[in-house]
Write a protein that holds these residues in place. Structure first.
Motif, PDB file in Angstrom:
ATOM      1  N   UNK A 118      -1.974  13.398  -5.123  1.00  0.00           N
ATOM      2  CA  UNK A 118      -1.023  13.714  -6.184  1.00  0.00           C
ATOM      3  C   UNK A 118      -1.605  14.710  -7.178  1.00  0.00           C
ATOM      4  N   UNK A 157       0.837  -1.216   0.000  1.00  0.00           N
ATOM      5  CA  UNK A 157       0.000   0.000   0.000  1.00  0.00           C
ATOM      6  C   UNK A 157       0.866   1.258   0.000  1.00  0.00           C
ATOM      7  N   UNK A 207      -4.012   8.703  -2.198  1.00  0.00           N
ATOM      8  CA  UNK A 207      -2.699   9.152  -2.670  1.00  0.00           C
ATOM      9  C   UNK A 207      -2.813   9.725  -4.072  1.00  0.00           C
ATOM     10  N   UNK A 208      -3.613   9.060  -4.916  1.00  0.00           N
ATOM     11  CA  UNK A 208      -3.809   9.562  -6.289  1.00  0.00           C
ATOM     12  C   UNK A 208      -4.439  10.952  -6.267  1.00  0.00           C
ATOM     13  N   UNK A 244      -4.185   4.081  -1.525  1.00  0.00           N
ATOM     14  CA  UNK A 244      -3.706   4.441  -2.866  1.00  0.00           C
ATOM     15  C   UNK A 244      -4.610   5.448  -3.572  1.00  0.00           C
ATOM     16  N   UNK A 247       4.001   1.568  -1.108  1.00  0.00           N
ATOM     17  CA  UNK A 247       4.630   1.712  -2.424  1.00  0.00           C
ATOM     18  C   UNK A 247       3.635   2.230  -3.454  1.00  0.00           C
ATOM     19  N   UNK A 248       2.469   1.602  -3.410  1.00  0.00           N
ATOM     20  CA  UNK A 248       1.453   2.002  -4.370  1.00  0.00           C
ATOM     21  C   UNK A 248       1.032   3.457  -4.150  1.00  0.00           C
ATOM     22  N   UNK A 249       0.939   3.823  -2.877  1.00  0.00           N
ATOM     23  CA  UNK A 249       0.548   5.206  -2.562  1.00  0.00           C
ATOM     24  C   UNK A 249       1.562   6.185  -3.147  1.00  0.00           C
ATOM     25  N   UNK A 250       2.845   5.864  -2.929  1.00  0.00           N
ATOM     26  CA  UNK A 250       3.899   6.750  -3.453  1.00  0.00           C
ATOM     27  C   UNK A 250       3.799   6.840  -4.982  1.00  0.00           C
ATOM     28  N   UNK A 251       3.637   5.685  -5.593  1.00  0.00           N
ATOM     29  CA  UNK A 251       3.531   5.669  -7.058  1.00  0.00           C
ATOM     30  C   UNK A 251       2.310   6.449  -7.529  1.00  0.00           C
ATOM     31  N   UNK A 252       1.223   6.301  -6.795  1.00  0.00           N
ATOM     32  CA  UNK A 252      -0.010   6.999  -7.177  1.00  0.00           C
ATOM     33  C   UNK A 252       0.134   8.502  -7.031  1.00  0.00           C
ATOM     34  N   UNK A 253       0.852   8.905  -5.985  1.00  0.00           N
ATOM     35  CA  UNK A 253       1.086  10.359  -5.834  1.00  0.00           C
ATOM     36  C   UNK A 253       1.836  10.875  -7.053  1.00  0.00           C
ATOM     37  N   UNK A 254       2.894  10.121  -7.425  1.00  0.00           N
ATOM     38  CA  UNK A 254       3.686  10.524  -8.588  1.00  0.00           C
ATOM     39  C   UNK A 254       2.810  10.538  -9.848  1.00  0.00           C
ATOM     40  N   UNK A 297       8.334   2.465 -12.606  1.00  0.00           N
ATOM     41  CA  UNK A 297       7.519   3.665 -12.828  1.00  0.00           C
ATOM     42  C   UNK A 297       8.363   4.796 -13.387  1.00  0.00           C
ATOM     43  N   UNK A 331       8.299  -1.763  -8.714  1.00  0.00           N
ATOM     44  CA  UNK A 331       7.250  -0.864  -9.188  1.00  0.00           C
ATOM     45  C   UNK A 331       7.774   0.566  -9.301  1.00  0.00           C
TER      46      UNK A 331
END
Lengths: 232, 148
Positions: B13, A9, B9-10, B6, A11-18, B64, B60
Motif C-alpha cells: 500500500x 488475513x 499488504x501494508x 498483512x 480482509x486485513x490485507x485489504x485494509x492494510x493496503x488502504x 475503516x 473492519x
C-alpha cells in the motif's frame, strides 16, 4: 504443517493496503505542506523575508552598477562615433579645400572673351577667394594652394597654364560660394571687370546652383615642409 | 507467519501510494491526517479483534472507510463552525490507538509466554490493566474538560 490462508488475513490485507495508501499520501501531502509558504512559522517566514530582502538589495545594487557601466560604455561608444564623425567631416572639409575631392554647390561661372594675362587670372582668383569662394576651377583645372599661373610657349603660340595644365580659350572660371557676393567682387566699380574692359576683355557672368568642380589628379609630394611638433 | 500477508499488504500500500502519489489539495492535508488516524484506529481495532476472536472483516472494512471519512468530515465541519473538533478527534483516536496497541501488546506477550510454557495469570492482569487504562483516559479527559 499445511499453510492456510485465513479469511481475516485477506480482509486485513485489504485494509492494510488502504492504510498504506493513506499514510503514504498523507506523508507526501505533509511534505508538500512543509514546503508551502502558508504553513511556515512566523519566525521562519521572517528569516526568509529578511534573506530575500538582503538578496534583493544585493541584486538591486548589482543592477544599478550594471546599468551605470552600460551607460558608461554607451557614452564611450557615442564619444567614439561622434569623434569619428567629426574627424571624417574635418577630413572631407580639408579635402574639399585642398581640391583632392570634387566639389559641388552654388556659385558663378565666368566665361572670358579676349586675351588674358596670367596676372589677370591671378587677380580674378584672388577676388574669388577674397569674396569667400570655397572652391575654384579654371577650365576644369582645380585651383589649389599650390596652383600657379604661367605661360607655356610653342613656336607658333603662347598658352596660359594653371598648375602646369595648359588653358585653351575660351577661359572659363568656376567658383563655388555665394554667387551674389562673388559677382559683386568682380563687377564692382573700378574692379577687375572694369579694368579688363580697357583691354577688350569681357566677362560673361552666370549664376548657377549646381556647379561641379573636379578634383586635382594628384597631391604634391612634400619635400621640405615638416609638421611641427605640437606643444601643449 | 500469519502476519506476513498483512505486513506485505501494508508495504504494498505504501509503495502504491508513493508510486501513484495522489495530489491532494493542501487544505485537505489536515483532514487527511485525521482520516489516517481514524483508519489506524480501525485497523488496530481489527487486529485486536483477531486476538479477541470477534474479528469481522466486513465490519473492519466498512469501519475503516466510514471512520476515516467521518473523522475527516467532522474535522472539516468543526472548522466551518470554528469548533476545534480536529483536536477532539486527535484526542479520541489517540487514546483509542494507544489503548488498542496496549491490548494487542498484551495478547502478543501472553501468546509468547504461553509458547514458552509459562503459565501465568496474564489474562486477568491484562483485563485489569485495560480497565485501568480506560479509567485513566476518562479521568484525564474529565480533568482536561474541567481545566478548560
Amino acid at each position: 504443517m499445511k499453510k492456510k490462508i485465513h479469511g481475516w488475513q485477506i480482509y486485513l490485507a485489504v485494509t492494510f493496503i488502504l492504510l498504506g495508501l493513506l499514510i503514504s499520501t498523507q506523508i507526501q501531502t505533509q511534505n508538500r505542506l512543509d514546503s508551502d509558504l502558508a504553513s511556515q512559522s512566523a519566525s521562519d517566514l521572517t528569516i526568509m523575508v529578511k534573506n530575500l530582502t538582503d538578496r534583493r538589495l544585493l541584486l538591486t545594487e548589482e543592477l544599478a552598477e550594471a546599468e551605470y557601466n552600460l551607460e558608461l560604455y554607451q557614452e564611450e561608444y557615442l564619444d567614439d562615433s561622434l569623434l569619428l564623425e567629426k574627424m571624417n567631416n574635418d577630413i572631407a572639409r580639408l579635402e574639399l579645400i585642398n581640391g583632392t575631392i570634387p566639389a559641388k554647390g552654388p556659385g558663378i561661372v565666368i566665361t572670358v572673351s579676349g586675351h588674358l594675362l596670367a596676372s589677370d587670372l591671378a587677380v580674378l582668383v584672388n577676388e574669388f577667394w577674397a569674396a569667400g569662394a570655397e572652391a575654384v576651377a579654371i577650365n576644369d583645372v582645380r585651383i589649389t594652394p599650390y596652383s600657379g599661373f604661367d605661360y607655356i610657349g610653342t613656336s607658333t603660340a603662347t598658352y596660359l597654364t594653371c598648375g602646369g595644365e595648359v588653358l585653351t580659350e575660351p577661359i572659363i572660371l568656376q567658383a563655388v560660394g555665394n554667387s551674389a557676393t562673388l559677382e559683386r567682387s568682380i563687377v564692382m566699380p573700378g574692379g577687375i571687370a572694369d579694368n579688363l574692359e580697357v583691354y577688350q576683355v569681357y566677362l560673361d557672368i552666370q549664376h548657377t546652383d549646381d556647379l561641379h568642380l573636379p578634383a586635382v589628379p594628384s597631391q604634391p609630394q612634400l619635400q621640405y615642409g615638416k609638421v611641427p611638433e605640437k606643444t601643449e | 507467519m500469519v502476519w506476513l500477508i498483512p505486513i506485505c499488504a501494508l508495504a504494498l500500500g505504501i509503495m502504491l501510494g508513493s508510486i501513484l502519489s495522489f495530489q491532494i489539495p493542501l487544505w485537505m492535508a489536515k483532514y487527511l491526517s485525521i482520516a489516517v488516524l481514524a483508519a489506524l484506529d480501525s485497523v488496530l481495532g481489527g487486529v485486536r479483534g483477531i486476538y479477541e476472536d470477534n474479528f469481522n472483516g466486513v465490519v473492519l472494512l466498512t469501519g475503516f472507510v466510514s471512520n476515516a471519512l467521518l473523522a475527516a468530515l467532522l474535522a472539516f465541519l468543526g472548522d466551518q463552525l470554528s469548533v476545534d473538533l480536529y483536536m477532539a478527534a486527535v484526542f479520541v483516536f489517540g487514546i483509542r490507538i494507544f489503548n488498542n496497541l496496549a491490548t494487542i501488546r498484551h495478547y502478543i506477550v501472553s501468546a509468547l509466554l504461553k509458547r514458552h510454557n509459562m503459565h501465568a495469570t496474564i489474562g486477568e492482569e491484562h483485563s485489569l490493566e485495560r480497565t485501568n487504562t480506560i479509567q485513566d483516559a476518562i479521568n484525564s479527559t474529565l480533568e482536561n474538560d474541567i481545566k478548560h
